[in-house]
Design a protein around this motif. Sequence first.
Motif, short mmCIF file in Angstrom:
data_model
loop_
_atom_site.label_atom_id
_atom_site.label_comp_id
_atom_site.label_asym_id
_atom_site.label_seq_id
_atom_site.Cartn_x
_atom_site.Cartn_y
_atom_site.Cartn_z
N ALA A 162 -35.98 62.48 14.98
CA ALA A 162 -34.94 61.76 15.73
C ALA A 162 -34.31 60.67 14.86
CB ALA A 162 -35.53 61.16 17.00
N SER A 163 -35.14 60.02 14.05
CA SER A 163 -34.65 58.94 13.19
C SER A 163 -33.73 59.48 12.10
CB SER A 163 -35.83 58.19 12.56
OG SER A 163 -36.61 57.56 13.55
N PHE A 164 -34.08 60.63 11.52
CA PHE A 164 -33.20 61.25 10.52
C PHE A 164 -31.82 61.54 11.13
CE2 PHE A 164 -37.14 63.05 8.23
CZ PHE A 164 -37.15 61.97 7.34
N LEU A 165 -31.80 62.07 12.35
CA LEU A 165 -30.52 62.35 13.01
C LEU A 165 -29.77 61.07 13.33
CD1 LEU A 165 -31.49 65.26 15.45
CD2 LEU A 165 -30.00 65.38 13.44
N ALA A 166 -30.49 60.02 13.71
CA ALA A 166 -29.84 58.74 14.01
C ALA A 166 -29.15 58.17 12.78
CB ALA A 166 -30.87 57.74 14.55
N VAL A 167 -29.81 58.27 11.62
CA VAL A 167 -29.21 57.80 10.37
C VAL A 167 -27.99 58.64 10.00
CG1 VAL A 167 -29.60 57.53 7.88
CG2 VAL A 167 -31.37 56.82 9.50
N LEU A 168 -28.08 59.97 10.19
CA LEU A 168 -26.96 60.87 9.92
C LEU A 168 -25.74 60.50 10.77
CD1 LEU A 168 -26.17 63.75 8.55
CD2 LEU A 168 -26.65 64.63 10.83
N ILE A 169 -25.95 60.32 12.07
CA ILE A 169 -24.85 60.04 12.99
C ILE A 169 -24.25 58.66 12.73
CG2 ILE A 169 -24.26 59.67 15.42
CD1 ILE A 169 -26.44 61.80 16.06
N SER A 170 -25.09 57.67 12.50
CA SER A 170 -24.57 56.33 12.25
C SER A 170 -23.78 56.29 10.94
CB SER A 170 -25.70 55.29 12.22
OG SER A 170 -26.68 55.62 11.25
N GLY A 171 -24.24 57.05 9.92
CA GLY A 171 -23.50 57.12 8.67
C GLY A 171 -22.14 57.75 8.85
N ALA A 172 -22.06 58.80 9.67
CA ALA A 172 -20.78 59.48 9.93
C ALA A 172 -19.83 58.56 10.70
CB ALA A 172 -21.03 60.77 10.71
N GLY A 173 -20.34 57.88 11.72
CA GLY A 173 -19.48 57.03 12.54
C GLY A 173 -19.03 55.76 11.86
N MET A 174 -19.85 55.21 10.99
CA MET A 174 -19.51 53.95 10.32
C MET A 174 -18.26 54.04 9.47
SD MET A 174 -22.56 51.57 8.95
CE MET A 174 -23.21 52.83 7.88
N PHE A 175 -18.03 55.22 8.90
CA PHE A 175 -16.86 55.36 8.03
C PHE A 175 -15.56 55.24 8.81
CE2 PHE A 175 -19.92 56.48 4.94
CZ PHE A 175 -19.31 56.35 3.70
N GLY A 176 -15.62 55.45 10.12
CA GLY A 176 -14.45 55.21 10.96
C GLY A 176 -14.06 53.75 10.95
N VAL A 177 -15.06 52.89 10.82
CA VAL A 177 -14.80 51.45 10.74
C VAL A 177 -14.30 51.08 9.35
CG1 VAL A 177 -15.75 49.15 11.14
CG2 VAL A 177 -16.70 51.11 12.36
N PHE A 178 -15.09 51.39 8.34
CA PHE A 178 -14.79 50.93 6.99
C PHE A 178 -13.49 51.50 6.44
CE2 PHE A 178 -19.64 50.53 6.38
CZ PHE A 178 -19.61 49.24 6.88
N LEU A 179 -13.31 52.81 6.58
CA LEU A 179 -12.17 53.46 5.94
C LEU A 179 -10.85 53.12 6.62
CD1 LEU A 179 -11.34 55.49 3.73
CD2 LEU A 179 -11.63 57.30 5.41
N PHE A 180 -10.75 53.41 7.91
CA PHE A 180 -9.47 53.27 8.58
C PHE A 180 -9.12 51.83 8.92
CE2 PHE A 180 -10.80 57.64 9.23
CZ PHE A 180 -9.66 58.31 8.81
N LEU A 181 -10.14 51.01 9.17
CA LEU A 181 -9.84 49.61 9.42
C LEU A 181 -9.38 48.92 8.13
CD1 LEU A 181 -9.73 47.71 11.76
CD2 LEU A 181 -12.08 47.01 11.30
N THR A 182 -9.89 49.37 6.99
CA THR A 182 -9.40 48.86 5.70
C THR A 182 -7.91 49.17 5.54
OG1 THR A 182 -11.56 49.09 4.66
CG2 THR A 182 -9.66 48.99 3.19
N TYR A 183 -7.54 50.42 5.84
CA TYR A 183 -6.12 50.80 5.79
C TYR A 183 -5.29 49.93 6.73
CZ TYR A 183 -7.55 55.19 3.50
OH TYR A 183 -8.07 56.13 2.64
#
Length: 500
Positions: A284-305
Amino acid sequence: MSQKTLTESGQDGAVAAPAAASSKKWWILAVVALAQLMVVLDATIVNIALPSAQADLGFSDGSRQWIVTAYALAFASLLLLGGRIADLFGRKPAFLIGVVGFAAVSALGGAATNFEMLVTARALQGAFGALLAPAALSLLNTTFTDARERAKAFSVYGAIAGAGGAVGLLLGGILTDALDWRWTLYVNVVIAVVAFAGGWFLLNNHRDATNSKLDVPGTVLVATGLFSLVYGFSNAETHDWSAVATWGFLIAGGVLLAAFAWWQTRAAHPLLPLRILLDRNRAASFLAVLISGAGMFGVFLFLTYYLQLNLGFSPTKTGVAFLPMVAALMVSAQLGTTKVVPRIGPKAAIPLGFAIAAVGMAWLTGIGVASDYSTAVLPQLIVIGAGLGLVMPPAMQLATGGVAAEDAGVASATVNAMQQVGGSIGTALLNTLAASAATDYLTGKDATNKLVQAQATIESYTTAFWWSAGLFAAGTLIAFLLYRRGVPEQDADAAPVIHM
């Protein structure tokens, strides 16, 4: 000398030795955290400097993505190999070689005279990072075995892993504005000198898997599988999802990883022993890290733009704008690992963190062409940071907790691989969805009108934020269903001994 004096002296010595060992552990944490920061921030620090590097070296817009992708491809595909090397040959040499190699190729990239030289340096950074990152995390895992101290250590490490991307944006902006884009790479040399000195004096070498051998077929299968998977998702950014270069590599990656899983059940010395994955909380923890990594880029990438292109922020100001999120994440990480999870367990705490982050991402979709940062971005970033702080550090702690010492490196590598693959998937998926949203908005409208163009970019950003919110909402449900009830107990039999 009296018997009383001898007894008191002996007691003082007995107290002093554990105190010194405890102090050494926290210095090891500082060195490991510094090395991890170097690896994580390099996933984003170059992003802000890309326009300057492109103007200096003269490469095309189509080539620009490979400066980022080359790092991700090498890092993700070689992580499990790097983790197993640390187990087989010792974590101290793996850590030190990783630090020195990372610094050397960073200097090479900073001195790049053409596009090919820069891409090569970035790929080599990923390769040495794949050796360094699992060695660093496994050192943390084998150094801190006391439950309370372990929670504190992982709150720091997890906060750095979660906030490192934002720190990279800030540092990249400052270095690009104040000095030159090349310093976004040269700075690693400075960090590496400190990390190497600390590792050399503080760490002792220990090999926990001395009786094992390297699983060569497994290494080839997982490396090519992860490479194909990340490459396929990266191609989705520049090609259509229907392009052979996209779906062909994605299918090949899936087949190779399935073959790898099959081989691990038959290999005499498996690269990734399936006993690591069979624990319910760990999976479950491996999946949690996978999902949080995928979702975080929505913040960093597009908010930077958004901050730079729509609100006119400078690179440095953009980096500073992310600091409240970093602060919230670090505070939440400390509370999550030391207070919340030990009291209510991961089945309640980690879904709660995902739910909070989902609310923050959904709230962020309210941005407009001329929104104010203090009301349309700042509160939302704090909420997202607080939510992710309850997810990533506890998940990383549970993913490596209770693993036998000889498997610590490969378990740590799996955590890093999940975060990296999640980030690659998130970047490709969100970029594609955002581009489609902008194209759909412009249909039937005057595409030459600047106001229409600006609103189209807002549509692309908010679409990405909604999908990120959806990923976090899915994480809420998955974490709630998979984590076991109750507070996790440390397994005295599986707990690794301290090897400093």
